[in-house]
Design an enzyme around this catalytic site. Structure first.
Site, PDB file in Angstrom:
ATOM      1  N   GLU A 154      -6.553   3.863  -5.851  1.00  0.00           N
ATOM      2  CA  GLU A 154      -7.840   3.973  -5.183  1.00  0.00           C
ATOM      3  C   GLU A 154      -8.371   5.363  -5.506  1.00  0.00           C
ATOM      4  O   GLU A 154      -7.907   6.352  -4.940  1.00  0.00           O
ATOM      5  CB  GLU A 154      -7.707   3.798  -3.661  1.00  0.00           C
ATOM      6  CG  GLU A 154      -9.067   3.725  -2.992  1.00  0.00           C
ATOM      7  CD  GLU A 154      -9.090   4.208  -1.555  1.00  0.00           C
ATOM      8  OE1 GLU A 154     -10.002   3.834  -0.818  1.00  0.00           O
ATOM      9  OE2 GLU A 154      -8.193   4.984  -1.156  1.00  0.00           O
ATOM     10  N   ASP A 172       0.852  -1.176   0.000  1.00  0.00           N
ATOM     11  CA  ASP A 172       0.000   0.000   0.000  1.00  0.00           C
ATOM     12  C   ASP A 172       0.893   1.232   0.000  1.00  0.00           C
ATOM     13  O   ASP A 172       1.880   1.275   0.742  1.00  0.00           O
ATOM     14  CB  ASP A 172      -0.870  -0.006   1.264  1.00  0.00           C
ATOM     15  CG  ASP A 172      -2.310   0.313   0.968  1.00  0.00           C
ATOM     16  OD1 ASP A 172      -2.569   1.449   0.525  1.00  0.00           O
ATOM     17  OD2 ASP A 172      -3.176  -0.553   1.184  1.00  0.00           O
ATOM     18  N   HIS A 181     -11.006  -4.025   2.524  1.00  0.00           N
ATOM     19  CA  HIS A 181     -10.915  -3.766   3.967  1.00  0.00           C
ATOM     20  C   HIS A 181     -11.730  -2.558   4.414  1.00  0.00           C
ATOM     21  O   HIS A 181     -11.791  -2.269   5.597  1.00  0.00           O
ATOM     22  CB  HIS A 181      -9.446  -3.547   4.343  1.00  0.00           C
ATOM     23  CG  HIS A 181      -8.911  -2.282   3.744  1.00  0.00           C
ATOM     24  ND1 HIS A 181      -8.768  -2.104   2.382  1.00  0.00           N
ATOM     25  CD2 HIS A 181      -8.542  -1.107   4.296  1.00  0.00           C
ATOM     26  CE1 HIS A 181      -8.317  -0.890   2.154  1.00  0.00           C
ATOM     27  NE2 HIS A 181      -8.169  -0.261   3.296  1.00  0.00           N
ATOM     28  N   ASP A 182     -12.312  -1.819   3.464  1.00  0.00           N
ATOM     29  CA  ASP A 182     -13.155  -0.668   3.804  1.00  0.00           C
ATOM     30  C   ASP A 182     -14.642  -0.956   3.613  1.00  0.00           C
ATOM     31  O   ASP A 182     -15.476  -0.076   3.846  1.00  0.00           O
ATOM     32  CB  ASP A 182     -12.833   0.524   2.888  1.00  0.00           C
ATOM     33  CG  ASP A 182     -11.477   1.141   3.166  1.00  0.00           C
ATOM     34  OD1 ASP A 182     -10.974   1.012   4.295  1.00  0.00           O
ATOM     35  OD2 ASP A 182     -10.929   1.764   2.228  1.00  0.00           O
ATOM     36  N   ASP A 231      -3.178   4.636  -2.169  1.00  0.00           N
ATOM     37  CA  ASP A 231      -4.251   5.045  -1.272  1.00  0.00           C
ATOM     38  C   ASP A 231      -4.736   6.469  -1.518  1.00  0.00           C
ATOM     39  O   ASP A 231      -3.927   7.394  -1.603  1.00  0.00           O
ATOM     40  CB  ASP A 231      -3.725   4.945   0.178  1.00  0.00           C
ATOM     41  CG  ASP A 231      -4.798   5.182   1.205  1.00  0.00           C
ATOM     42  OD1 ASP A 231      -5.675   4.322   1.323  1.00  0.00           O
ATOM     43  OD2 ASP A 231      -4.762   6.227   1.888  1.00  0.00           O
TER      44      ASP A 231
HETATM   45  O1  TEU Z   1      -9.626   5.010   1.874  1.00  0.00           O
HETATM   46  C1  TEU Z   1      -9.996   6.263   1.328  1.00  0.00           C
HETATM   47  C2  TEU Z   1     -11.440   6.555   1.347  1.00  0.00           C
HETATM   48  O2  TEU Z   1     -11.856   7.502   0.737  1.00  0.00           O
HETATM   49  C3  TEU Z   1     -12.309   5.608   2.150  1.00  0.00           C
HETATM   50  O3  TEU Z   1     -11.545   5.413   3.255  1.00  0.00           O
HETATM   51  C4  TEU Z   1     -13.555   6.087   2.762  1.00  0.00           C
HETATM   52  O4  TEU Z   1     -13.531   7.430   3.048  1.00  0.00           O
HETATM   53  C5  TEU Z   1     -13.773   5.335   4.062  1.00  0.00           C
HETATM   54  O5  TEU Z   1     -13.651   3.951   3.836  1.00  0.00           O
HETATM   55  C6  TEU Z   1     -15.091   5.655   4.696  1.00  0.00           C
HETATM   56  O6  TEU Z   1     -15.377   4.768   5.721  1.00  0.00           O
HETATM   57  C7  TEU Z   1      -8.288   4.750   2.078  1.00  0.00           C
HETATM   58  C8  TEU Z   1      -8.071   3.425   2.795  1.00  0.00           C
HETATM   59  O7  TEU Z   1      -8.551   2.372   1.996  1.00  0.00           O
HETATM   60  C9  TEU Z   1      -8.719   3.478   4.140  1.00  0.00           C
HETATM   61  O8  TEU Z   1      -8.628   2.257   4.823  1.00  0.00           O
HETATM   62  C10 TEU Z   1      -8.055   4.578   4.928  1.00  0.00           C
HETATM   63  O9  TEU Z   1      -8.724   4.757   6.144  1.00  0.00           O
HETATM   64  C11 TEU Z   1      -8.042   5.904   4.163  1.00  0.00           C
HETATM   65  O10 TEU Z   1      -7.647   5.772   2.810  1.00  0.00           O
HETATM   66  C12 TEU Z   1      -7.045   6.852   4.790  1.00  0.00           C
HETATM   67  O11 TEU Z   1      -5.743   6.439   4.498  1.00  0.00           O
END
Ligand code: TEU
Ligand code: CA
Length: 554
Positions: A256, A98, A328-329, A199
């Site tokens: 992303e 990442d 994971h989100d 990211d």
């Molecule tokens: O995610 C970016 C993002 O825009 C999403 O996190 C979204 O806002 C979030 O899932 C709402 O719950 C990336 C990563 O995948 C995430 O795990 C991190 O928390 C985020 O960036 C910050 O680095």
């Protein structure tokens, strides 16, 4: 189109903290990953994406990096990481990491120095701005709630953070900072890393005037992503990043990217794009609530099918998208995209089939291959995730009753994907011999790898066959480069498309409905390639039971 080494690959995302704990401290680690490389190889995985393993205070589970050159102690050592690289290479697999460079941790040396002397050299690595009318410089709301601006104690000065206040945004306008980031990226690529998942990258370009925007919530703030949607110039940074790093190494990169401005896709993933590919989130965005998770709509089948197929058409015209069901989100796909009656092994196989055979690079998220589901959450204190806690507060502030706020978080929480991987029916699902850092989904006694290894009809065994079909020398070219055409769109509960390359054509069809259907084919079936249950096609009709999917050449 120029062929690239990653076009025909299958990727797998590991969330290290929840994958496998080898030393019994309750936290997944590199040793655990190394010990399961053969498992991944057998699944047919080529590329492994590791969510962040850098040194971090874990305020946002490692997406807050304190040292870009160090491995988090929780996960192991740099030697172990090098072993992982070597062991993956031995098996013909690639590792990507990442790359979190929109922000770092407030514990990073750069930020500590900046905070101590905002007017000094390191102050220019971040965005420090004076307050306005006794408040913050603008009315932006961070992705995790509250203002994007955090006050420097004792001064009318603030720093910008689009995520948590412990994740200060890096100032990409500063060429010295950019150079340091590129050096770091090249350092990892020189080590033998195959590339990166990148990211939150769309956020690196800011409107340096930081204008106030029309409020979009009762807190009087405006989501900071609205600034991202308006500002011009991210492409200049992304071009420089690519040319200074990835391009020189022929690295595989997956961005992303949310909130892309219209018409920009070819610039991101085209022949000369910023990235090899970007994730396709079009189906996931269907459950974006107007205000938060508490008003997130349920995903309807027709809208889901349209989103996926429209996105395929868009992707085909530009390059390659990376297809996911979950990450994971996101909540688990089986719980989110399937109706209740389809949340079964058959349903998990069906969803996997229509997703993995799309055009693009498939990413399997850990546990997806055994059909893991959302967890049952009984109390808000069971959640760890910073975003979930914010969404709970948000719901309560909007007057949503507690039970309903908990249910909304239960359905949408990022922690649904972060419960430990279910390896066996032993204590803690075989994830750890100690106390797991996060609740184990109680359904592990039913859903786990060990049991599925033994069962020829399991989701896991099916996924192996499915991935093998995609990579079968006879079909690999077609599934990689073949075009996609929607099929049977007039049938209410059928997700179907064809993949065509030259004079060869494959139909992928799935019945998401509760009732059986029969599809009439316009040409005879040549070969049955895969199905998730017994099927009796005639020469030109295809009967599909509820939750049945099939792949044929015809
Ligand atoms: O995610 C970016 C993002 O825009 C999403 O996190 C979204 O806002 C979030 O899932 C709402 O719950 C990336 C990563 O995948 C995430 O795990 C991190 O928390 C985020 O960036 C910050 O680095
Ligand atoms: Ca451990």
């Amino acid at each position: 189109m120029n062929k690239k080494w990653w076009h025909d690959k299958v990727a797998y995302q590991i969330y290290p903290k929840s994958f496998l704990d080898a030393n019994g401290d309750g936290i997944g680690d590199l040793e655990g990953i190394i010990s399961r490389l053969d498992y991944l190889k057998e699944l047919g995985v080529d590329i492994i994406w590791l969510s962040p393993i850098y040194k971090s205070p874990f305020v946002d589970q490692g997406y807050d990096i304190a040292d870009y050159y160090a491995i988090a102690e929780e996960f192991g050592t740099m030697e172990q990481f090098d072993t992982l690289l070597a062991e993956a290479k031995k098996r013909g697999m690639y590792i990507i990491m990442d790359l979190v460079i929109n922000h770092c941790s407030d514990k990073h040396e750069w930020f500590r120095k900046a905070l101590a002397d905002p007017e000094g050299e390191y102050g220019d690595y971040f965005y420090f701005r004076p307050g306005k009318l006794g408040g913050p410089p603008s009315n932006y709301r961070s992705y995790f709630g509250g203002s994007c601006w955090e006050k420097v104690p004792g001064r009318d000065l603030y720093y910008l953070h689009m995520f948590a206040k412990e994740q200060p945004d890096l100032n990409w306008e500063n060429p010295v900072l950019r150079r340091r980031l590129y050096d770091m990226v090249n350092w990892w690529l020189d080590k033998g890393l195959a590339g990166f998942r990148i990211d939150a990258i769309i956020n690196i370009k800011k409107d340096l005037d930081f204008p106030d925007l029309p409020p979009d919530g009762p807190d009087g703030l405006a989501g900071c992503w609205r600034m991202v949607e308006q500002v011009q110039g991210v492409g200049t940074f992304l071009t420089e990043l690519r040319d200074s790093t990835f391009r020189q190494h022929d690295a595989f990169t997956v961005g992303e990217v949310f909130n892309m401005q219209p018409g920009q896709l070819p610039r991101f993933i085209g022949e000369d794009g910023y990235f090899s590919t970007i994730f396709d989130f079009s189906a996931h965005c269907l459950s974006d609530g107007g205000h938060g998770w508490y008003d997130a709509p349920k995903v309807e089948f027709a809208a889901w099918r349209k989103a996926v197929l429209d996105s395929q058409a868009e992707g085909m015209a530009a390059g390659f998208k990376a297809n996911i069901i979950e990450n994971h989100d996101e909540p688990r796909g089986v719980s989110r995209f399937l109706p209740d009656y389809a949340q079964t092994p058959a349903g998990a196989k069906m969803l996997g089939t229509v997703s993995l055979l799309l055009r693009g690079i498939p990413f399997i998220y850990q546990g997806q291959e055994i059909g893991m589901r959302n967890c049952r959450w009984n109390d808000i204190r069971e959640f760890d995730d910073i975003s979930t806690r914010d969404q709970y507060r948000l719901a309560l502030a909007a007057g949503v009753p507690e039970a309903q706020a908990l249910a909304a978080c239960g359905a949408m929480s990022r922690d649904n994907a972060r419960t430990p991987m279910q390896w066996s029916s032993e204590k803690n699902a075989g994830f750890t011999s100690g106390t797991p850092w996060m609740k184990v989904n109680p359904n592990y006694t039913q859903i786990n790898v060990a049991a599925q290894e033994e069962d020829p009809d399991s989701v896991l065994r099916y996924y192996r066959t499915l991935v093998a079909l995609r990579k079968d020398p006879a079909w690999r070219e077609l599934f990689t480069y073949g075009s996609v055409e929607p099929a049977f769109q007039d049938r209410e509960n059928v997700m179907a498309y064809t993949r065509t390359l030259g004079d060869r054509r494959v139909l992928v069809a799935a019945n998401f409905g509760r009732e059986p259907v029969t599809l009439n084919l316009d040409r005879p079936i040549k070969q049955l390639l895969l199905s998730n249950g017994p099927i009796a096609p005639t020469k030109d009709t295809l009967p599909l039971a509820s939750c049945q999917c099939v792949v044929i050449s015809y």
